[in-house]
Design a protein around this motif. Structure first.
Motif, PDB file in Angstrom:
ATOM      1  N   GLU A  82     -15.854  -5.963  38.939  1.00  0.00           N
ATOM      2  CA  GLU A  82     -16.139  -4.752  38.167  1.00  0.00           C
ATOM      3  C   GLU A  82     -16.165  -3.517  39.071  1.00  0.00           C
ATOM      4  O   GLU A  82     -15.686  -2.447  38.683  1.00  0.00           O
ATOM      5  CB  GLU A  82     -17.464  -4.909  37.423  1.00  0.00           C
ATOM      6  N   ARG A  83     -16.717  -3.654  40.268  1.00  0.00           N
ATOM      7  CA  ARG A  83     -16.704  -2.528  41.203  1.00  0.00           C
ATOM      8  C   ARG A  83     -15.279  -2.129  41.585  1.00  0.00           C
ATOM      9  O   ARG A  83     -15.014  -0.972  41.903  1.00  0.00           O
ATOM     10  CB  ARG A  83     -17.499  -2.884  42.461  1.00  0.00           C
ATOM     11  N   SER A  84     -14.347  -3.098  41.551  1.00  0.00           N
ATOM     12  CA  SER A  84     -12.953  -2.792  41.901  1.00  0.00           C
ATOM     13  C   SER A  84     -12.209  -2.105  40.767  1.00  0.00           C
ATOM     14  O   SER A  84     -11.084  -1.641  40.960  1.00  0.00           O
ATOM     15  CB  SER A  84     -12.211  -4.075  42.291  1.00  0.00           C
ATOM     16  N   GLY A  85     -12.827  -2.060  39.581  1.00  0.00           N
ATOM     17  CA  GLY A  85     -12.203  -1.374  38.455  1.00  0.00           C
ATOM     18  C   GLY A  85     -11.709  -2.283  37.356  1.00  0.00           C
ATOM     19  O   GLY A  85     -11.048  -1.823  36.417  1.00  0.00           O
ATOM     20  N   LEU A  86     -12.007  -3.584  37.430  1.00  0.00           N
ATOM     21  CA  LEU A  86     -11.575  -4.532  36.406  1.00  0.00           C
ATOM     22  C   LEU A  86     -12.790  -5.195  35.769  1.00  0.00           C
ATOM     23  O   LEU A  86     -13.850  -5.295  36.379  1.00  0.00           O
ATOM     24  CB  LEU A  86     -10.684  -5.622  37.002  1.00  0.00           C
ATOM     25  N   LYS A  87     -12.604  -5.688  34.548  1.00  0.00           N
ATOM     26  CA  LYS A  87     -13.601  -6.519  33.886  1.00  0.00           C
ATOM     27  C   LYS A  87     -13.024  -7.929  33.736  1.00  0.00           C
ATOM     28  O   LYS A  87     -11.803  -8.117  33.744  1.00  0.00           O
ATOM     29  CB  LYS A  87     -13.967  -5.939  32.517  1.00  0.00           C
ATOM     30  N   VAL A  88     -13.923  -8.894  33.590  1.00  0.00           N
ATOM     31  CA  VAL A  88     -13.469 -10.277  33.489  1.00  0.00           C
ATOM     32  C   VAL A  88     -12.511 -10.456  32.319  1.00  0.00           C
ATOM     33  O   VAL A  88     -11.517 -11.183  32.420  1.00  0.00           O
ATOM     34  CB  VAL A  88     -14.683 -11.228  33.352  1.00  0.00           C
ATOM     35  N   GLU A  89     -12.774  -9.769  31.213  1.00  0.00           N
ATOM     36  CA  GLU A  89     -11.890  -9.915  30.044  1.00  0.00           C
ATOM     37  C   GLU A  89     -10.485  -9.374  30.309  1.00  0.00           C
ATOM     38  O   GLU A  89      -9.533  -9.765  29.632  1.00  0.00           O
ATOM     39  CB  GLU A  89     -12.501  -9.248  28.811  1.00  0.00           C
ATOM     40  N   ILE A 210     -13.938 -17.255  37.785  1.00  0.00           N
ATOM     41  CA  ILE A 210     -14.378 -16.203  36.868  1.00  0.00           C
ATOM     42  C   ILE A 210     -13.374 -16.048  35.722  1.00  0.00           C
ATOM     43  O   ILE A 210     -13.641 -15.338  34.749  1.00  0.00           O
ATOM     44  CB  ILE A 210     -14.568 -14.850  37.582  1.00  0.00           C
ATOM     45  N   ILE A 211     -12.240 -16.715  35.833  1.00  0.00           N
ATOM     46  CA  ILE A 211     -11.254 -16.726  34.744  1.00  0.00           C
ATOM     47  C   ILE A 211     -11.906 -17.329  33.498  1.00  0.00           C
ATOM     48  O   ILE A 211     -12.430 -18.444  33.545  1.00  0.00           O
ATOM     49  CB  ILE A 211     -10.011 -17.552  35.153  1.00  0.00           C
ATOM     50  N   ARG A 212     -11.870 -16.614  32.374  1.00  0.00           N
ATOM     51  CA  ARG A 212     -12.537 -17.083  31.150  1.00  0.00           C
ATOM     52  C   ARG A 212     -11.620 -17.908  30.268  1.00  0.00           C
ATOM     53  O   ARG A 212     -12.038 -18.913  29.697  1.00  0.00           O
ATOM     54  CB  ARG A 212     -13.019 -15.892  30.308  1.00  0.00           C
ATOM     55  N   LYS A 213     -10.367 -17.460  30.107  1.00  0.00           N
ATOM     56  CA  LYS A 213      -9.485 -18.060  29.112  1.00  0.00           C
ATOM     57  C   LYS A 213      -8.105 -18.348  29.701  1.00  0.00           C
ATOM     58  O   LYS A 213      -7.123 -17.681  29.364  1.00  0.00           O
ATOM     59  CB  LYS A 213      -9.353 -17.147  27.901  1.00  0.00           C
ATOM     60  N   PRO A 214      -8.004 -19.349  30.566  1.00  0.00           N
ATOM     61  CA  PRO A 214      -6.659 -19.734  31.004  1.00  0.00           C
ATOM     62  C   PRO A 214      -5.884 -20.313  29.826  1.00  0.00           C
ATOM     63  O   PRO A 214      -6.479 -20.732  28.829  1.00  0.00           O
ATOM     64  CB  PRO A 214      -6.929 -20.791  32.074  1.00  0.00           C
ATOM     65  N   VAL A 215      -4.595 -20.356  29.948  1.00  0.00           N
ATOM     66  CA  VAL A 215      -3.769 -20.954  28.898  1.00  0.00           C
ATOM     67  C   VAL A 215      -3.818 -22.474  28.998  1.00  0.00           C
ATOM     68  O   VAL A 215      -3.868 -23.186  27.993  1.00  0.00           O
ATOM     69  CB  VAL A 215      -2.316 -20.455  28.997  1.00  0.00           C
ATOM     70  N   VAL A 216      -3.845 -22.987  30.230  1.00  0.00           N
ATOM     71  CA  VAL A 216      -3.880 -24.428  30.465  1.00  0.00           C
ATOM     72  C   VAL A 216      -4.420 -24.655  31.877  1.00  0.00           C
ATOM     73  O   VAL A 216      -4.290 -23.796  32.747  1.00  0.00           O
ATOM     74  CB  VAL A 216      -2.462 -25.047  30.293  1.00  0.00           C
TER      75      VAL A 216
END
Length: 598
Positions: A82-89, A210-216
């Motif tokens: 988040e400090r780098s400018g991204l959110k987990v989603e 921290i990846i929430r929703k991988p495809v597989v």
């Protein structure tokens, strides 16, 4: 030899190098504080600044002793992101394929990425470690990002993290965390269609998780490794690997031993995830057309089978294939206890998949280089299972090579190992290869690392790594003594099924580098060098047309046995197996193929 004596010998060597006329200030280079951030914003400055994010060896030991809640480490990773400018989603947009395992996970990722690139997709690929240059870890369409792109994104992320420091968030992410965050930025900004992400260590608490929703998700072969972090049993390790499973996300694994497979199934059920076993690659082959793999070794077949399932499932879920044609009824994931996961469906691979498997390249894994009379067999195996596979590959590959007419063939092992691995166990597995010489050296390409920032490692000291090499040499000597007395290759115990028929040369009476005569085991042919370059210089004896030995720069000559040097100069064929560490492999490739540094 006692540990005190080994240490004394190592320190004597260290002082000897430091006192050489043109030797660089090694003590300052390896034991001093890390370099300060350079004011410019070019690629070399980015690498030097990145290296400041490595932790020193003493701090790492403290972390191991005082390791806190691993879940808190994941939360800290989210904070850095988040400090780098991204959110987990934001990472959900990357359509990620998440892969873990003990051995083969990098090869699985390489196969998977190459298959999907054949469908015209723009691919991202994040892996570790790098072999020669750190930008190898972040790839677009199979190629390491350029120095310009690396520098651009490095400074964007680094400066953003610097600017968001405050009294409560004063820390910077460590080396691997930073590169993981940077890779996510690169893939999002470069608008890849998908990202293949290889887990660093373990899974459950790895910073990639921290990846929430991988495809597989995929799990390659399991084994014992990184025990100080993941646990000392294969069941504990399996629990860590299964930690990447996510609700509603299908997962695939290759055949595993019964207990770790049970643990993976339990993790899948706990996370509401469907887990499937990959069929053997034979099931995908036509009788008249076996699948050709770009990576050598029979063990790559299970990696390729897993990659086929990961690629197919990704294509299905993202709508790139006709679902009606490929879909099979998936069994209910809630299986009774003691039942293995169901087999994944067998399907007929299309041309993009077939060609992708064949075109896959992955440096440093089962790689053969023919350089005149010297043939290099290069494999970064570093666990018992992968060393066993390496031995089978080396044996088969060497048998298939043309034999010299006069029979003068020498075999050399170049070996190093890092971390908490059982060196003696790994070396014992290499005995059936019947090496004439065993050579040990640290993972440093040169005694001086000036101009080689990509391969600097502040987590170790020269003292540590040379002591480890001398210990490895001692293990090898004891194994040789126990194996065959005065001539180990003539001992019946040295014969292994399928390993007979090798040339059995007369014993070579060479001296031990850095060991006094009174401590030399009878008939041992092991040597220690302070860097990879010096080791290659002795092994090749000027006979590899691709290896340019650097000038000695005033360093004292090594007291290497004259008889060994003469035999290497006169042998029709020299076969060199490089194994035990991917970092060692990277250093060897850097010296044998300078184009990899460009």
């Amino acid at each position: 030899m006692g540990s005190r004596r080994i240490r004394a010998l190592q320190l004597a060597l260290w002082r000897r190098l430091l006192e050489a006329p043109a030797a660089p200030p090694l003590a300052r280079r390896w034991l001093s504080a890390r370099p300060a951030r350079a004011p410019r914003m070019e690629y070399p400055d980015a690498i030097r600044t990145l290296n400041t994010l490595q932790t020193n060896a003493s701090y790492l030991e403290q972390v191991k002793r005082e390791r806190g809640d691993p879940q808190a480490q994941l939360e800290a990773m989210k904070g850095f992101l988040e400090r780098s400018g991204l959110k987990v989603e934001d990472l959900d947009q990357l359509n990620i394929i998440h892969v873990t395992g003990t051995k083969g996970k990098g090869s699985v990722c390489a196969f998977t990425e190459r298959i999907l690139r054949n469908f015209g997709l723009k691919t991202g690929f994040y892996s570790s470690p790098h072999l020669v240059q750190v930008r190898e870890r972040i790839r677009i369409n199979g190629q390491p990002i350029s120095k310009e792109l690396f520098s651009k994104y490095f400074w964007q992320v680094y400066n953003q993290l610097e600017e968001t420091k405050d009294s409560e968030q004063a820390a910077m992410p460590a080396y691997f965390r930073f590169l993981t965050i940077m890779a996510f930025h690169v893939f999002l900004q470069e608008k890849v269609d998908l990202a293949v992400v290889e887990v660093g260590i373990g899974g459950a608490y790895d910073c990639t998780n921290i990846i929430r929703k991988p495809v597989v998700c995929g799990v390659s072969s399991l084994g014992i490794d990184h025990t100080s972090i993941l646990g000392d049993t294969i069941e504990k390790i399996a629990w860590q690997k299964g930690g990447i499973f996510k609700p509603g996300v299908p997962a695939f694994t290759v055949p595993q031993p019964e207990r770790p497979l049970e643990v993976l199934k339990e993790q899948a059920q706990r996370n509401s995830c469907s887990l499937y076993l990959c069929p053997d690659l034979d099931a995908f082959e036509k009788e008249d057309r076996p699948l050709q793999l770009g990576l050598a070794g029979d063990h790559q077949r299970s990696n390729a089978s897993l990659a086929l399932q990961l690629a197919r499932m990704w294509l299905e879920r993202k709508g790139y294939l006709d679902i009606g044609e490929l879909r099979d009824p998936w069994p209910n994931p809630e299986l009774p206890a003691k039942r293995p996961p169901p087999l994944a469906p067998v399907f007929r691979p299309g041309e993009p998949m077939v060609q992708g498997l064949q075109a896959t390249e992955w440096l440093g894994r089962n790689q053969i280089l023919h350089h005149g009379p010297v043939t290099w067999y290069i494999d970064g195996a570093h666990t018992t299972s992968s060393i066993n596979a390496c031995v089978r590959w080396f044996h088969q590959s060497a048998l298939n090579e043309e034999k010299p007419r006069d029979g003068s063939e020498l075999r050399v092992l170049l070996f190093n190992v890092t971390g908490d691995r059982d060196t003696a166990a790994l070396l014992k597995l290499l005995l059936p290869c019947k090496f004439d010489y065993a050579v040990f050296c640290p993972n440093f390409t040169e005694v001086s690392t000036a101009g080689n920032a990509d391969q600097q490692n502040f987590n170790v000291t020269l003292e540590n790594v040379l002591t480890r090499c001398l210990q490895n040499q001692s293990y090898w000597n004891r194994l040789m003594e126990a194996k065959g007395g005065q001539d180990p290759w003539l001992s019946p115990a040295a014969e292994v099924e399928g390993m007979g028929g090798w040339l059995k040369p007369a014993p070579l009476h060479s001296s031990l580098l850095f060991m006094p005569p009174s401590t030399r085991p009878l008939n041992s042919n092991s040597l220690v060098f302070p860097c990879i370059s010096h080791a290659l210089q002795w092994i090749t004896q000027g006979r590899d047309p691709h290896f340019q030995a650097p000038a000695s720069r005033g360093l004292h000559p090594h007291p290497v046995a004259t008889s060994g040097a003469v035999l290497l100069q006169e042998a029709a064929t020299i076969r060199v197996l490089v194994t035990g560490s991917l970092h060692l492999v990277g250093g060897v490739l850097k010296l044998l193929d300078p184009s990899l540094s460009q």
